[in-house]
Design an enzyme around this catalytic site. Structure first.
Site, short mmCIF file in Angstrom:
data_model
loop_
_atom_site.label_atom_id
_atom_site.label_comp_id
_atom_site.label_asym_id
_atom_site.label_seq_id
_atom_site.Cartn_x
_atom_site.Cartn_y
_atom_site.Cartn_z
N THR A 211 -20.68 35.06 50.39
CA THR A 211 -20.37 36.35 50.15
C THR A 211 -19.55 37.13 51.12
O THR A 211 -19.82 38.34 51.13
CB THR A 211 -21.70 37.10 49.59
N PRO B 176 -15.96 37.87 53.52
CA PRO B 176 -14.52 38.64 52.94
C PRO B 176 -13.84 37.56 52.48
O PRO B 176 -13.04 37.76 51.53
CB PRO B 176 -13.96 38.83 54.65
N VAL B 177 -13.80 36.22 52.77
CA VAL B 177 -13.19 35.11 52.04
C VAL B 177 -13.62 35.03 50.69
O VAL B 177 -12.57 35.02 49.77
CB VAL B 177 -13.30 33.68 52.86
N ARG C 62 -26.99 34.29 51.17
CA ARG C 62 -27.94 33.65 51.87
C ARG C 62 -28.67 34.87 52.18
O ARG C 62 -29.00 35.11 53.39
CB ARG C 62 -27.80 32.68 52.80
N SER D 119 -29.89 35.68 56.51
CA SER D 119 -28.70 36.44 57.28
C SER D 119 -28.87 37.84 56.95
O SER D 119 -28.68 38.22 55.60
CB SER D 119 -27.44 35.79 56.75
N GLU D 120 -28.61 38.70 57.98
CA GLU D 120 -28.79 40.05 58.04
C GLU D 120 -27.29 40.48 57.21
O GLU D 120 -27.26 41.53 56.32
CB GLU D 120 -28.93 40.72 59.38
N ASP E 258 -25.69 21.11 53.14
CA ASP E 258 -27.05 21.84 53.19
C ASP E 258 -26.91 22.96 52.09
O ASP E 258 -28.14 23.20 51.24
CB ASP E 258 -27.06 22.84 54.43
N HIS F 205 -8.06 23.66 68.80
CA HIS F 205 -9.41 24.29 69.26
C HIS F 205 -10.08 23.57 70.16
O HIS F 205 -10.74 24.08 71.22
CB HIS F 205 -10.07 24.66 68.07
#
EC number: 1.5.1.52
Length: 433
Positions: free
Chosen positions: A9, A11-12, A33, A37-38, A99, A216
């Site tokens: 949920t 931005p993507v 979730r 998740s806040e 998961d 990276h």
């Protein structure tokens, strides 16, 4: 009407849901979730209050991506999802695929025909296909090389409103099914959206066309960067700057080349076309002025001597210290393109210490590459060293901050389930040379 489940949920997910709303006849459900998740909880509450998502754009050329819309249903958590879905879009991070999928009900899992991976890493398709094969023998898994652009939340109090600031030059997509009708539909959609999309012969091929895989780990898993992330620095330091302002030295560049070579050995075992690293950086990521690098050197990069490869990579990073295509100011200064500060470990809303996505997501990516190499009998000493350094930094932080509540990111025995699925997949699918 076919049903689509968007997992994520952020931005993507919101941008992708808007595209599906505008351009498809899917009935769209989304799931976050919110119980753990806040951010996800805030989004859930904001949408329930406003009953609307909104995508804005920064560049008028991308106006076909904007819009206001509502969806059929927003679930709080994955365990609440009910019913059958033809298509599942994974708009969460790659380390959450397994998961998340295993929390779906048997009814839902058995109904799925297509799983689309938006931001996978190398090996994600193996994990998802192997897991889903228990529920459907003919599951189609589609991998993109990466997400189509850059979308972000502007105001954290209104997370259902997002802004797309840029769109990638080119994307790659591969499916487990040849002559895939779904791929044809997505290709037609990309054309409508003016996004250059190349269909490649496999999901694994698409997963290799992401420069983050190669750049990276050397940029974030060196002593300089790890100190900045885990301990902090007296003055700001920057990811893409040369030492001492940032981590880039000839040693870092050598390590980048060594990791790339290890990856190319793995690709060769799968008969996946190699990646011309310099060409990929210059032609598909951030371009440089034609005066900076010779076209012949770019084109033949893969066959040049090691020392020349390192020299050219170093030149490339010096060339984008500033944006070479920006307009200089009255003092002759160009836009400081490389001034991207390192993000440090931080406490979330629950007072739990978190590691930033870079390098925690890169740890997952690199650990999966290492595991695949191990399964193929390919030695990866440079990759091993990156992971050893990162794990040592996590352990040192744990030792120094025993009074703090730390997230599971600080543990080093992670991803065992993902690795087991990769192992099983490779044992079953003897597609290696």
């Amino acid at each position: 009407m076919s049903k689509l489940l968007m997992i994520g949920t952020g931005p993507v997910a919101i941008q992708l849901a808007n595209i599906c709303y505008l351009k498809s006849d899917y009935e769209i459900d989304m799931v976050g979730r919110a119980s753990t998740s806040e951010k996800s909880k805030r989004l859930y509450q904001a949408y329930k209050k406003e009953k609307q998502f909104e995508v804005k754009i920064q560049n008028e050329a991308h106006q076909h991506l904007e819009g206001k819309f509502e969806i059929n249903r927003l679930y709080k958590d994955v365990k609440n999802v009910k019913g059958e879905y033809e298509t599942v879009v994974m708009a969460c991070t790659a380390d959450a695929y397994y998961d998340t999928l295993q929390q779906l009900s048997l009814e839902t899992l058995q109904s799925v025909k297509h799983v689309i991976l938006i931001s996978p890493t190398f090996g994600s398709q193996m994990i998802v296909e192997q897991f889903m094969s228990k529920f459907s023998q003919d599951i189609e898994v589609i991998s993109f090389s990466t997400y189509l652009g850059d979308t972000r939340i502007v105001d954290k109090e209104a997370p259902n409103h997002v802004l797309t600031t840029g769109v990638k030059k080119k994307l790659y997509m591969g499916s487990t099914h040849s002559n895939s009708t779904m791929c044809q539909r997505i290709s037609a959609l990309a054309e409508q959206l003016k996004i250059q999309l190349e269909v490649v012969e496999s999901p694994l091929h698409a997963e290799t066309r992401n420069s983050s895989l190669y750049v990276h780990p050397p940029l974030f898993m060196n002593d300089f960067s790890l100190k900045a992330i885990f301990e902090g620095t007296d003055v700001p330091v920057y990811v893409y700057k040369l030492f001492p302002e940032g981590p880039i030295t000839m040693t870092l560049i050598r390590e980048m080349r060594l990791m790339w070579k290890e990856m190319m050995a793995i690709l060769q075992a799968f008969r996946v076309p190699s990646v011309n690293l310099l060409q990929f950086m210059v032609k598909e990521n951030y371009p440089v002025r034609p005066e900076t690098l010779d076209e012949g050197d770019i084109e033949h990069f893969e066959i040049l001597p090691d020392i020349l490869q390192e020299y050219l990579l170093y030149v490339r990073y010096t060339a984008i210290l500033i944006d070479p295509f920006s307009q200089p100011d009255e003092n002759g200064h160009y836009f400081d393109f490389s001034a991207v500060p390192f993000k440090q470990v931080y406490k979330n809303e629950q007072d739990v210490v978190q590691i930033p996505r870079m390098p925690s997501e890169d740890y997952y990516r690199t650990a999966m590459i290492q595991h695949i190499g191990k399964m193929l009998g390919i030695k990866t000493p440079m990759i091993d060293q990156f992971l050893t350094r990162y794990e040592a930094s996590c352990q040192a932080y744990k030792d120094m901050h025993q009074d703090q509540q730390l997230s599971s990111q600080f543990n080093t025995n992670l991803f065992e389930g993902d690795k087991a699925l990769v192992t099983k997949f490779l044992e079953i699918n003897r597609t290696l040379s």
